[in-house]
Motif scaffolding. Structure first.
Motif, PDB file in Angstrom:
ATOM      1  N   ALA A 166     -20.152  -2.366 -29.437  1.00 55.30           N
ATOM      2  CA  ALA A 166     -19.855  -0.934 -29.547  1.00 55.30           C
ATOM      3  C   ALA A 166     -19.205  -0.583 -30.881  1.00 55.30           C
ATOM      4  N   PRO A 208     -19.196   3.110 -35.305  1.00 54.73           N
ATOM      5  CA  PRO A 208     -19.278   3.130 -33.834  1.00 54.73           C
ATOM      6  C   PRO A 208     -19.791   4.454 -33.261  1.00 54.73           C
ATOM      7  N   GLN A 209     -19.500   5.579 -33.954  1.00 51.80           N
ATOM      8  CA  GLN A 209     -19.926   6.848 -33.357  1.00 51.80           C
ATOM      9  C   GLN A 209     -21.427   7.083 -33.451  1.00 51.80           C
ATOM     10  N   THR A 218     -24.286   3.173 -28.022  1.00 51.47           N
ATOM     11  CA  THR A 218     -24.068   2.125 -27.035  1.00 51.47           C
ATOM     12  C   THR A 218     -22.980   2.617 -26.101  1.00 51.47           C
ATOM     13  N   GLY A 219     -23.362   3.159 -24.956  1.00 50.26           N
ATOM     14  CA  GLY A 219     -22.381   3.767 -24.051  1.00 50.26           C
ATOM     15  C   GLY A 219     -21.513   2.724 -23.389  1.00 50.26           C
ATOM     16  N   LEU A 220     -20.207   2.803 -23.630  1.00 49.23           N
ATOM     17  CA  LEU A 220     -19.266   1.804 -23.126  1.00 49.23           C
ATOM     18  C   LEU A 220     -18.496   2.378 -21.945  1.00 49.23           C
ATOM     19  N   LEU A 254     -20.830   9.660 -19.770  1.00 52.11           N
ATOM     20  CA  LEU A 254     -21.458   8.711 -20.685  1.00 52.11           C
ATOM     21  C   LEU A 254     -22.964   8.979 -20.802  1.00 52.11           C
ATOM     22  N   ALA A 278     -24.152  11.854 -22.986  1.00 50.10           N
ATOM     23  CA  ALA A 278     -24.109  11.617 -24.434  1.00 50.10           C
ATOM     24  C   ALA A 278     -25.373  10.895 -24.908  1.00 50.10           C
ATOM     25  N   VAL A 311     -13.789   8.564 -27.206  1.00 48.16           N
ATOM     26  CA  VAL A 311     -14.442   9.665 -27.953  1.00 48.16           C
ATOM     27  C   VAL A 311     -15.369   9.135 -29.025  1.00 48.16           C
ATOM     28  N   THR A 312     -14.967   8.056 -29.675  1.00 46.66           N
ATOM     29  CA  THR A 312     -15.834   7.499 -30.719  1.00 46.66           C
ATOM     30  C   THR A 312     -17.133   7.007 -30.097  1.00 46.66           C
ATOM     31  N   ASN A 313     -16.993   6.345 -28.936  1.00 43.78           N
ATOM     32  CA  ASN A 313     -18.178   5.842 -28.246  1.00 43.78           C
ATOM     33  C   ASN A 313     -19.115   6.974 -27.826  1.00 43.78           C
ATOM     34  N   LEU A 314     -18.548   8.160 -27.570  1.00 43.16           N
ATOM     35  CA  LEU A 314     -19.389   9.315 -27.235  1.00 43.16           C
ATOM     36  C   LEU A 314     -20.009   9.926 -28.480  1.00 43.16           C
ATOM     37  N   GLY A 315     -19.699   9.378 -29.656  1.00 47.99           N
ATOM     38  CA  GLY A 315     -20.371   9.832 -30.879  1.00 47.99           C
ATOM     39  C   GLY A 315     -19.554  10.776 -31.738  1.00 47.99           C
ATOM     40  N   TYR A 316     -18.265  10.951 -31.435  1.00 51.23           N
ATOM     41  CA  TYR A 316     -17.452  11.881 -32.211  1.00 51.23           C
ATOM     42  C   TYR A 316     -16.891  11.249 -33.480  1.00 51.23           C
ATOM     43  N   GLY A 317     -16.807  12.051 -34.556  1.00 52.27           N
ATOM     44  CA  GLY A 317     -16.133  11.626 -35.775  1.00 52.27           C
ATOM     45  C   GLY A 317     -14.647  11.447 -35.497  1.00 52.27           C
ATOM     46  N   ARG A 343     -20.271  17.157 -32.827  1.00 51.94           N
ATOM     47  CA  ARG A 343     -19.596  15.867 -32.971  1.00 51.94           C
ATOM     48  C   ARG A 343     -18.682  15.788 -34.188  1.00 51.94           C
TER      49      ARG A 343
END
Lengths: 215, 562
Positions: free
Chosen positions: A55, A80-81, A85-87, A155, A158, B181-187, B290
């Motif tokens: 991730a 990572p953003q 890869t949904g964690l 998750l 997204a 939040v980072t994993n959801l794609g946010y800066g 994002r």
């Protein structure tokens, strides 16, 4: 199965993790879309660190080698953003200052929908996991199983291309655990997502149905 | 058992504040028999309002205070958002404690020596780039809009708010939420603003109000860097307080009451701003945008943060050179001659000032520390924690502008025959020292693993023995740091020293302000640097003594959490 099988799915190419001079694990596997790979092992075996590596959150104390390829895309050095890869964590970690629906809307990408279309999509996601009508609730008022389901749909909204599950059922009681587990796997299968599950519960591994690696 | 220390602390803080407020309020309505006036009227308020440029003064106090607070908070939030977990973040957090120990006035002098028309930066570019053979006649310091003053306040408030932020972070699962939040794609920055700031803002709100109250009523920084025609409200009030004409003193009391209104208005504006931000943030949470491209904001944040630190350190380096100089003409980059005269005169001929400063600092900080330890230990034995009421009372001296109650307190001390003594000054310092000592010690005290005490008890140790042999040694470093902060706060006090000391008690800080208006720059540099000596020395002791005592105990080494 698919013609694009060679490049689809989550591929861990000769990945090895070390902490200082101590090597924790090596793995060389491809998880096809819609399939589950289960990793079992003692705590300290580096299985959670592997998820962190995939991730993009590996702590600086660790060193990693090898490549991560997701649906043909090399994401080893991607921020990572941008990895998709949904964690899923051990606790649901819903944002406590937003409503349940707010949590889902936060995850839904912008992509030119109107506010009411976005809302409808988030509500449909809640309905899919049996949480209809709970959108305006404070997340803290939900039961543990409900929180896990809301976190799952947050998750999914997204639009990840793979699911990484870090013992997400360990905080639930036995009855909830089985039900939630089946829900997670069926949603992953419907969306054709490769799933990497880390656990130390043999029942999890059995329910997942895919191949199992014991570290 | 916790009743006694609690009662003493509340009495020590609320007593002077309430007495002082009453003592300011009564003469504000024209009643002060000591000055021969027993007639109640609103004439002092009318006189204060009619003073020339009064609206400008009020506007300056509001504007500089709000701008300094907002800017400092913005820098701290953006820096934390953009760099939490990075190496530069932990490096800069280690720099904080010494920066926090530097008195406001000293920071202001450092900035002044750097940016003044004859300051080091101008010399660096003169005459080859600017063409100036003599200092240009522009108001860089004391500019009419208070820009230099705002910058000086920001330099000092950024470390304070950053420390408050660091204290709030571990309580909010920040690292985990940041991952989500980072994993959801946010800066980084967008994610931090949406998810972490709403969690920690309530915890840093009271310190923000303290910064706001301080910045809208500051005297020393305003005298050094602020506008002069007219100055902001608080330095004007100080000028009136010691006017030989009784009518002007009544006017000063009325203006001090007005200052409460100004600070209150600033807090109201801030609260309104909070509501606006909250309303604007709601759709931002739900839009799904994002904020992926935040590189520019991140670099701006780190530049402001490191830039402000370099400015402070660089300013002190310039002060250091000035203090040894014996002739340094514009636009030369270095003095033409060096000498020890000014250090000699401060350390030998005038060492009473240094002694007074040290004694007052010890007499206010040591009893404050003992009181706080007494309170915390009593709470620990009762298995309780300081409640919100006590925390609120501890913040009162930091939320009520100093100038509003110090004059009244001075009047009360005149009746007791205590005015103008160093003991009264130390007592007034304690009102501000005690809250900071409490803030510094309460977190480490609460985080000490309670099982150490339980294990000792199960081994048969008495509560006394547990306190002396277990808790105090384990907390040696936090205790020394709290003491160092207390000493630093005392050394920094200008207004309480000058008002309660009635001009008869001279400390390093009052001496440096007295020199500010004169032309003797090397002497001023010596006193600005002397303000650093006691705080930095006590911080060095706080860091080194435990390392020495526990040199063979690796688990006692301080760990940094970020």
């Amino acid at each position: 199965m698919h013609s694009a099988a060679a490049s689809s799915g989550l591929k861990l190419a000769s990945v090895s993790l070390s902490l200082g001079t101590r090597q924790l694990l090596t793995i060389d596997e491809t998880i096809p879309q819609g399939c589950v790979l289960t990793l079992m092992g003692e705590s300290g075996s580096g299985k959670s660190s592997l998820l962190d590596f995939i991730a993009g959150f590996l702590a600086p104390a660790f060193t990693a080698e090898g490549k991560i390829v997701l649906n043909g895309r090399d994401i080893t050095d991607t921020p990572p953003q941008n990895r998709r890869t949904g964690l899923m964590f051990q606790s649901p970690l819903l944002f406590p200052h937003m409503t349940v629906l707010g949590n889902l809307l936060f995850a839904l990408p912008a992509k030119g929908l109107t506010a009411s279309q976005r809302r409808a999509e988030a509500e449909a996601a809640l309905t899919e996991v049996g949480l209809e009508g709970l959108g305006e609730r404070d997340p803290a008022t939900l039961s543990g199983g409900q929180q896990t389901r809301a976190a799952l749909m947050r998750l999914i909204l997204a639009q990840p291309e793979a699911l990484l599950l870090d013992e997400p059922f360990s905080s639930l009681d036995r009855a909830r655990r089985q039900e939630t587990r089946e829900l997670v796997f069926s949603i992953a299968r419907q969306r054709n997502l490769p799933v990497l599950l880390v656990t130390h519960d043999p029942e999890d591994a059995e329910a997942a149905g895919g191949s199992v690696i014991t570290l | 058992m916790a009743l006694w220390p609690k009662a003493i602390i509340i009495g020590l803080l609320a007593g002077p504040v309430v007495t002082g407020l009453v003592g300011t309020l009564v003469p504000a309505f024209g009643y002060l028999p000591a000055l021969g006036s027993t007639e109640v009227s609103i004439a002092p308020f009318r006189a204060a309002f009619n003073a020339p440029g009064m609206l400008t003064s009020i506007g300056l106090s509001l504007g500089t205070g709000l701008a300094a607070t907002a800017l400092s908070l913005l820098i701290v939030i953006l820096f934390t958002a953009g760099w939490l977990g990075a190496q530069i973040f932990s490096r800069i957090s280690r720099f904080l404690a010494p920066l926090l120990a530097i008195p406001h006035a000293a920071t202001a002098f450092a900035l002044a020596f750097l940016i003044a028309p004859s300051g080091f930066l101008m010399r660096l570019f003169s005459p080859w780039a600017t063409g100036f053979e003599r200092p240009p006649d522009v108001l860089i310091l004391n500019d009419p809009y208070g820009i230099a003053m705002t910058a000086g306040l920001v330099l000092k408030e950024v470390p304070f708010l950053f420390l408050m932020m660091l204290a709030a972070l571990p309580q909010s699962r920040v690292l985990e939420l940041t991952k989500v939040v980072t994993n959801l794609g946010y800066g980084r920055i967008k994610g931090f603003l949406c998810v972490v700031v709403p969690q920690i803002y309530p915890q840093i709100r009271l310190p923000i109000f303290a910064v706001l109250a301080y910045s809208t009523s500051v005297v020393d920084v305003a005298m050094i860097l602020g506008p002069t025609t007219p100055p902001p409200l608080a330095p004007r009030i100080l000028g009136w307080l010691f006017d030989p004409e009784p009518a002007i003193r009544f006017q000063a009391s009325a203006a001090a009451i007005l200052q409460i209104g100004v600070t209150g208005a600033a807090i109201l504006v801030w609260v309104a701003g909070e509501t606006v931000c909250k309303t604007l943030a709601e759709p931002m949470y739900r839009s799904g945008n994002r904020g992926p491209k935040d590189g520019l904001q991140r670099w701006l944040a780190v530049s402001f943060m490191t830039g402000s630190m370099i400015a402070v350190v660089g300013g002190f380096a310039v002060l250091g050179v000035w203090s040894f100089s014996d002739g340094w003409w514009f636009p030369e980059l270095f003095p033409s001659a060096f000498g020890l005269d000014h250090w000699q005169s401060a350390l030998k001929d005038n060492n009473g000032t240094i002694l007074t400063t040290a004694v007052i600092a010890m007499v206010s900080a040591v009893p404050s520390l003992l009181l706080v330890v007494w309170l915390l230990e009593a709470h620990t034995r009762e298995n309780a924690k300081p409640g919100p009421l006590l925390r609120g009372i501890l913040f009162i001296p930091l939320l009520v502008p100093q100038v509003c109650f110090l004059f009244g307190l001075h009047v009360a001390l005149v009746y007791l025959g205590l005015d103008g003594t160093w003991f009264a000054v130390a007592l007034a310092h304690a009102v501000f020292v005690l809250p900071y000592v409490f803030l510094a010690l309460t977190d480490p005290w609460d985080h000490l693993d309670p099982r150490f005490g339980r294990i000792a008890a199960s081994l048969g140790a008495s509560t006394q023995r547990i306190f002396w042999r277990i808790r105090l040694p384990l907390l040696l470093q936090p205790l020394l740091v709290a003491l160092a902060i207390g000493l630093a706060v005392s050394v920094a006090q200008y207004l309480p020293t000058i008002v309660i000391g009635a001009g008869r008690v001279t400390t390093i800080t009052t001496e440096s302000l007295a020199l500010a208006s004169g032309g003797n720059r090397p002497a001023l540099a010596v006193y600005a640097l002397l303000q650093l000596v006691l705080p930095l020395f006590s911080f060095a002791v706080a860091l080194m003594l435990p390392a020495l005592v526990f040199r063979n105990r690796s688990a006692m080494r301080p760990a940094s959490s970020f």
